[in-house]
Design a protein around this motif. Sequence first.
Motif, PDB file in Angstrom:
ATOM      1  N   ARG A  17      78.535   3.491  10.798  1.00 55.46           N
ATOM      2  CA  ARG A  17      78.448   1.569  10.537  1.00 55.46           C
ATOM      3  C   ARG A  17      76.907   1.606  11.007  1.00 55.46           C
ATOM      4  O   ARG A  17      75.823   2.109  11.552  1.00 55.46           O
ATOM      5  CB  ARG A  17      79.794   1.523  11.621  1.00 55.46           C
ATOM      6  N   ILE A  18      76.835   0.505   9.489  1.00 54.89           N
ATOM      7  CA  ILE A  18      74.797   0.269   9.302  1.00 54.89           C
ATOM      8  C   ILE A  18      75.410  -1.389   9.327  1.00 54.89           C
ATOM      9  O   ILE A  18      76.338  -1.838   9.225  1.00 54.89           O
ATOM     10  CB  ILE A  18      74.859   0.955   8.192  1.00 54.89           C
ATOM     11  N   LEU A  56      67.814   2.960   2.679  1.00 52.76           N
ATOM     12  CA  LEU A  56      67.525   2.853   1.557  1.00 52.76           C
ATOM     13  C   LEU A  56      67.455   4.388   1.068  1.00 52.76           C
ATOM     14  O   LEU A  56      67.907   4.506   0.102  1.00 52.76           O
ATOM     15  CB  LEU A  56      66.003   3.561   2.249  1.00 52.76           C
ATOM     16  N   LEU A  57      68.493   5.159   1.580  1.00 56.08           N
ATOM     17  CA  LEU A  57      69.296   6.338   1.444  1.00 56.08           C
ATOM     18  C   LEU A  57      70.632   5.994   0.427  1.00 56.08           C
ATOM     19  O   LEU A  57      70.491   6.956  -0.384  1.00 56.08           O
ATOM     20  CB  LEU A  57      69.459   7.163   2.097  1.00 56.08           C
ATOM     21  N   VAL A  58      70.733   4.641   0.654  1.00 50.04           N
ATOM     22  CA  VAL A  58      71.885   4.168  -0.399  1.00 50.04           C
ATOM     23  C   VAL A  58      71.661   3.748  -1.399  1.00 50.04           C
ATOM     24  O   VAL A  58      71.999   4.506  -2.700  1.00 50.04           O
ATOM     25  CB  VAL A  58      72.857   3.339  -0.131  1.00 50.04           C
ATOM     26  N   TYR A  60      78.154   3.863   0.186  1.00 51.51           N
ATOM     27  CA  TYR A  60      78.736   2.384   0.747  1.00 51.51           C
ATOM     28  C   TYR A  60      79.714   1.517   1.096  1.00 51.51           C
ATOM     29  O   TYR A  60      80.219   1.775   0.174  1.00 51.51           O
ATOM     30  CB  TYR A  60      77.495   1.248   0.581  1.00 51.51           C
ATOM     31  N   ASP A  61      80.468   1.492   2.274  1.00 50.64           N
ATOM     32  CA  ASP A  61      81.766   1.197   1.812  1.00 50.64           C
ATOM     33  C   ASP A  61      81.228  -0.442   1.951  1.00 50.64           C
ATOM     34  O   ASP A  61      81.075  -0.951   3.340  1.00 50.64           O
ATOM     35  CB  ASP A  61      82.406   1.777   2.524  1.00 50.64           C
ATOM     36  N   SER A  62      81.213  -1.424   1.731  1.00 50.85           N
ATOM     37  CA  SER A  62      80.813  -3.081   1.266  1.00 50.85           C
ATOM     38  C   SER A  62      82.511  -3.793   2.555  1.00 50.85           C
ATOM     39  O   SER A  62      82.038  -4.047   3.729  1.00 50.85           O
ATOM     40  CB  SER A  62      80.635  -3.629   0.754  1.00 50.85           C
ATOM     41  N   GLU A  73      80.301   0.805   6.291  1.00 50.46           N
ATOM     42  CA  GLU A  73      79.454   2.606   6.870  1.00 50.46           C
ATOM     43  C   GLU A  73      79.264   3.107   5.468  1.00 50.46           C
ATOM     44  O   GLU A  73      79.240   2.461   4.682  1.00 50.46           O
ATOM     45  CB  GLU A  73      81.053   3.064   7.164  1.00 50.46           C
ATOM     46  N   VAL A  74      78.490   4.040   5.819  1.00 51.34           N
ATOM     47  CA  VAL A  74      77.663   4.902   4.714  1.00 51.34           C
ATOM     48  C   VAL A  74      78.112   6.409   4.484  1.00 51.34           C
ATOM     49  O   VAL A  74      78.780   6.829   6.118  1.00 51.34           O
ATOM     50  CB  VAL A  74      76.115   4.588   4.959  1.00 51.34           C
ATOM     51  N   TYR A  75      78.757   7.101   3.776  1.00 47.96           N
ATOM     52  CA  TYR A  75      79.124   8.455   3.963  1.00 47.96           C
ATOM     53  C   TYR A  75      78.248   9.115   2.833  1.00 47.96           C
ATOM     54  O   TYR A  75      77.290   8.188   1.564  1.00 47.96           O
ATOM     55  CB  TYR A  75      80.365   7.980   3.903  1.00 47.96           C
TER      56      TYR A  75
END
Length: 525
Positions: free
Chosen positions: A318-319, A340-342, A349-351, A355-357
């Motif tokens: 989660r971010i 930045l990595l997104v 990214y799951d808006s 969350e990021v994965y």
Amino acid sequence: MGMYLNVGNAGFQSVRKGLYVDKSELIAFINSTLGTKDKLTCVSRPRRFGKSFATQMLCAYYDKSCDSRSLFCDLKIAENPDFDTFLNQYNVIYLDITWFISTERNVKNTVSYLQEQVINELCSVYPFVEKESSLPIVLAKIAERTGQQFIIIIDEWDALFREAKDDVVLQKEYLQLLRGLFKSSLTDKMIEAAYMTGILPIKKYGTQSALTDFREYTMLQPKKLAEYVGFTEAEVKKLCREYNMNFEDAKKWYDGYSFSKVKSVYSPNSVIQAIINEEFGDYWTETETYESLKSYIDLNEDGLKDAIVSMLAGNRCRINTRTFQNDISNIKNKDDVLTLLVHLGYLAYDSTKREVYIPNQEVADEFKNAVEYSGWKGISEALQASEELLEATLRGDTRTVEEGIDAIHASNVSVLAYNNENALSCVITLAYYSAQKDYTLIRELPTGKGFADIVFLPRKHTDKPTLIVELKWDKSVQGAINQIKEKNYAGLLDEYTENLLLVGINYNKKEKRHECLIEKYHKNQ
């Protein structure tokens, strides 16, 4: 046709001659914005996600110096009722910012060089205009004299912010030019529309965008342009049928980006390269090297290492994306790095859940390369040892499996803190990281009588056995195997039961060690 004004349709001609997926309905969206308050569009995407293809398509469609009907007549946009209304009707200015950076000897002069080059060309076409040092003034005078408006298309708009990331003076000069074009009292008179592409969204100052009139479509919020981020699942399925490629392999390697309006988006360049080469694999390295990723993860901001290790094991993080200023020189915390990595395409990214994965196998391999050379000793060793751990499991060598998992736990105890079976699941997934090349890992597979903790389903290209892994915490490995049998987890995997291994793994908290039991499944047992 010129270098900057009305460049023609040669770029899109070359695109159409190759393997092309029809994204022409983007034109209908831009048509709907012409002359409106929504006419300024900024699209940010990672490298090799089709940004330049889109700009070349738009140039070919709007440019009044050429006839592009034959390039579009078999595409979806030709069916749109407004297709003929705007086809080849505008003066188009096309600016590739990387071109100006690479052709001017001193990057500090890029903005003045850009204006000089474009103004010279405009004055040769419109000789009644006196040369000025300001491009917005020249365009305003042309619009005032002729009544003609321009469509401005800028590719790699953010290149200066990336190439001269520490030159604040140059960046402000560049933003001043963009404000003169797109945020002045004369903008409506001289600009019919603008379309900018880049990797990063428009830079923020505080909480506000530097160019507030632009409508932005990013990897965080692509909105109604989500289907143009990359290839959709339907498009990839069609390509796989046409070129006799395995769709499931394409999905494993290149899927994973997901948005509220489009749930499966594939890395377009990688799909195309796989089809051209008739082989799935890592094509990301042709556009970004692991050193680039390594430079960001080596920052190891407040828990970044923990987050990346957890994502390598298949988890999400989660971010808060709001702190990122869209500026690679202004990274303040872990969330800034992950955001930045997104934008760079390394994370999805799951808006909805914020969350990021890690999206797919191709990108996961890049993380693995970066981590192995990052100095993260415990994680690097775990990833390198994972192949031997899988082989030990397949040959029933429980002692090697136990020792291997013990070592991974011991070297990463701060990251993979033990308190429940979820933490154990994370360790096991990391330990068997290399298995992802030959297996699809399914966590919590519903079986009708419960959930199998982890199932390793072999991919079609391998003859390796299926694995059902049951995890226990302060219990027994025999109890784990008995549970697999009693709840008939194998019943759901009937087509795999001829070659199936049952794996029980228990963590003994008191002795701080793992225990393993491996049995070959017999259908009538």
